[in-house]
Scaffold this motif. Sequence first.
Motif, PDB file in Angstrom:
ATOM      1  N   SER A 111       1.054  -1.541   0.122  1.00 41.99           N
ATOM      2  CA  SER A 111      -0.111   0.178   0.253  1.00 41.99           C
ATOM      3  C   SER A 111       1.178   1.733  -0.132  1.00 41.99           C
ATOM      4  CB  SER A 111      -0.653   0.532   0.777  1.00 41.99           C
ATOM      5  OG  SER A 111       0.119  -0.120   2.306  1.00 41.99           O
ATOM      6  N   ARG A 112       0.046   2.461  -0.628  1.00 44.97           N
ATOM      7  CA  ARG A 112       1.092   3.704  -0.514  1.00 44.97           C
ATOM      8  C   ARG A 112       0.725   4.248   1.065  1.00 44.97           C
ATOM      9  NH1 ARG A 112      -0.174   9.337  -2.218  1.00 44.97           N
ATOM     10  NH2 ARG A 112       2.273  10.150  -3.289  1.00 44.97           N
ATOM     11  N   LEU A 113       1.826   5.055   1.260  1.00 47.38           N
ATOM     12  CA  LEU A 113       1.564   5.751   2.480  1.00 47.38           C
ATOM     13  C   LEU A 113       1.908   7.358   2.049  1.00 47.38           C
ATOM     14  CD1 LEU A 113       3.897   3.589   5.410  1.00 47.38           C
ATOM     15  CD2 LEU A 113       1.169   4.546   4.889  1.00 47.38           C
ATOM     16  N   VAL A 114       1.390   8.021   2.790  1.00 43.64           N
ATOM     17  CA  VAL A 114       1.889   9.467   2.626  1.00 43.64           C
ATOM     18  C   VAL A 114       3.087  10.047   4.282  1.00 43.64           C
ATOM     19  CG1 VAL A 114       1.059  12.020   2.509  1.00 43.64           C
ATOM     20  CG2 VAL A 114       0.336  10.462   1.437  1.00 43.64           C
ATOM     21  N   LEU A 115       4.087  10.056   4.232  1.00 49.36           N
ATOM     22  CA  LEU A 115       4.812  10.612   5.487  1.00 49.36           C
ATOM     23  C   LEU A 115       4.473  11.628   6.498  1.00 49.36           C
ATOM     24  CD1 LEU A 115       8.589   9.124   4.044  1.00 49.36           C
ATOM     25  CD2 LEU A 115       6.265   7.750   5.067  1.00 49.36           C
ATOM     26  N   PRO A 116       4.289  11.478   7.349  1.00 48.81           N
ATOM     27  CA  PRO A 116       4.088  12.154   7.980  1.00 48.81           C
ATOM     28  C   PRO A 116       5.775  12.957   8.310  1.00 48.81           C
ATOM     29  CG  PRO A 116       4.273  10.142   9.691  1.00 48.81           C
ATOM     30  CD  PRO A 116       4.442   9.556   8.472  1.00 48.81           C
ATOM     31  N   ALA A 117       5.403  13.819   9.111  1.00 44.06           N
ATOM     32  CA  ALA A 117       6.423  15.103   8.189  1.00 44.06           C
ATOM     33  C   ALA A 117       6.451  15.961   9.832  1.00 44.06           C
ATOM     34  CB  ALA A 117       6.502  16.199   7.403  1.00 44.06           C
ATOM     35  N   PHE A 118       7.935  16.402   9.940  1.00 45.70           N
ATOM     36  CA  PHE A 118       7.980  17.449  10.765  1.00 45.70           C
ATOM     37  C   PHE A 118       9.438  18.770  10.109  1.00 45.70           C
ATOM     38  CE2 PHE A 118       8.452  13.945  14.790  1.00 45.70           C
ATOM     39  CZ  PHE A 118       6.946  14.803  15.516  1.00 45.70           C
ATOM     40  N   PHE A 119       8.773  20.178  10.527  1.00 42.23           N
ATOM     41  CA  PHE A 119       9.554  20.616  10.122  1.00 42.23           C
ATOM     42  C   PHE A 119      10.118  22.071  10.731  1.00 42.23           C
ATOM     43  CE2 PHE A 119       6.349  19.178   7.442  1.00 42.23           C
ATOM     44  CZ  PHE A 119       7.200  18.908   6.186  1.00 42.23           C
ATOM     45  N   GLY A 120      11.355  21.869  10.701  1.00 42.28           N
ATOM     46  CA  GLY A 120      11.898  22.778  11.574  1.00 42.28           C
ATOM     47  C   GLY A 120      12.633  24.225  11.014  1.00 42.28           C
ATOM     48  N   GLY A 121      12.714  24.825  11.497  1.00 38.49           N
ATOM     49  CA  GLY A 121      13.517  26.340  11.080  1.00 38.49           C
ATOM     50  C   GLY A 121      13.854  27.158  11.401  1.00 38.49           C
ATOM     51  N   ASP A 122      14.264  28.499  10.842  1.00 34.93           N
ATOM     52  CA  ASP A 122      14.142  30.317  10.731  1.00 34.93           C
ATOM     53  C   ASP A 122      13.109  30.242  10.241  1.00 34.93           C
ATOM     54  OD1 ASP A 122      14.156  32.106  10.502  1.00 34.93           O
ATOM     55  OD2 ASP A 122      16.460  32.462  10.553  1.00 34.93           O
ATOM     56  N   GLY A 123      12.031  31.001   9.888  1.00 35.26           N
ATOM     57  CA  GLY A 123      11.311  31.034   9.496  1.00 35.26           C
ATOM     58  C   GLY A 123      11.450  32.817   8.730  1.00 35.26           C
ATOM     59  N   ASN A 124      11.862  34.030   9.525  1.00 34.85           N
ATOM     60  CA  ASN A 124      12.397  34.855   8.680  1.00 34.85           C
ATOM     61  C   ASN A 124      11.035  35.538   8.919  1.00 34.85           C
ATOM     62  OD1 ASN A 124      15.270  35.611   8.920  1.00 34.85           O
ATOM     63  ND2 ASN A 124      15.683  34.408   7.264  1.00 34.85           N
ATOM     64  N   SER A 125       9.884  35.782   9.373  1.00 31.27           N
ATOM     65  CA  SER A 125       8.866  35.840   9.256  1.00 31.27           C
ATOM     66  C   SER A 125       8.231  35.981  10.482  1.00 31.27           C
ATOM     67  CB  SER A 125       8.024  35.448   7.986  1.00 31.27           C
ATOM     68  OG  SER A 125       7.800  33.891   8.054  1.00 31.27           O
ATOM     69  N   TYR A 126       6.696  35.942  10.384  1.00 30.12           N
ATOM     70  CA  TYR A 126       5.793  35.920  12.547  1.00 30.12           C
ATOM     71  C   TYR A 126       4.830  35.194  11.604  1.00 30.12           C
ATOM     72  CZ  TYR A 126       8.582  40.432  12.164  1.00 30.12           C
ATOM     73  OH  TYR A 126       9.729  41.259  11.595  1.00 30.12           O
ATOM     74  N   PRO A 127       4.869  33.931  12.822  1.00 27.67           N
ATOM     75  CA  PRO A 127       3.315  33.650  12.961  1.00 27.67           C
ATOM     76  C   PRO A 127       2.219  34.102  12.949  1.00 27.67           C
ATOM     77  CG  PRO A 127       3.509  33.276  15.487  1.00 27.67           C
ATOM     78  CD  PRO A 127       4.889  34.351  14.691  1.00 27.67           C
ATOM     79  N   GLU A 128       0.911  33.735  12.658  1.00 25.98           N
ATOM     80  CA  GLU A 128      -0.649  34.334  12.057  1.00 25.98           C
ATOM     81  C   GLU A 128      -0.594  34.891  13.790  1.00 25.98           C
ATOM     82  OE1 GLU A 128      -2.657  34.024   7.932  1.00 25.98           O
ATOM     83  OE2 GLU A 128      -2.731  32.083   9.615  1.00 25.98           O
TER      84      GLU A 128
END
Length: 264
Positions: A111-128
């Motif tokens: 079967s085909r999975l769509v992988l879960p993921a973690f992303f981390g880094g410098d956004g050089n911008s602000y959270p909403e």
Amino acid sequence: MFRADERGHTIFNEQCRSLDMQGVLGPGSCTAVLFNPRRFNLVRDWSGDRGPHFVLPPTAITLIFPEAGPDASPFNVVSFHLAYASAVQRQLEAEWTTTWADKGWQAPDGSRLVLPAFFGGDGNSYPEPGTAGDLPLPDLSAIQDRPHRLHRSRRGPDGVRVPDTEPDHTMRTAGLEDVARHWATAEGGNPAALARTVNASSTHGPDSRIDRVYATVGLLPAVTGIEVHEVPLDESDHHVFVVTVDGNVLADVLNSYARTVARA
């Protein structure tokens, strides 16, 4: 990871040895992912994908967690550093970064999975805005450095410049959650998760939460804490953002994810 690729990655390899970690250095020595090889196994490096779309290319890898068992889903880990000087470029980069939340993987049963993921880094911008306890958006007139004021803002619908929150909006529109926002509002969580990651300065404006970690929703139950460790300015202008994950819960989540996809 500036200059870590010099002399055939000698510097980067020394860093990995000193931390007793295994690492993947992305294109151009812009970003990297280091991981504990006694707990995780590297199965794919995606870092060469999507390179032309980024000023500072991300590092993207797929890991498996052997303690979860052979049928558990792998997961992606992405280290990003969005463009410093252009809100338009950052939005483009954020959109392409979300493609690592849509990577297919063939499970052992075919079967085909769509992988879960973690992303981390410098956004050089602000959270909403919108999360209680989060840092307020800056008053752009208080940012004395005019080029920096430009770099961290974009034109609004009325032509007036506003702080750039589009990368955060883009990531969350793709179904990724700001882990600090999640932990600050979760039962048993801690609002301190929303601490500054960059200190205020006379030229660059007030305290801000520039550095963020995102995760696909299914991984959030494994998160058990967040800490922000402040770093002296002579060592870095960013602080260290730490997300703690429970290994047993992560194993359950990865197995549950694989079973759910297989049933679907």
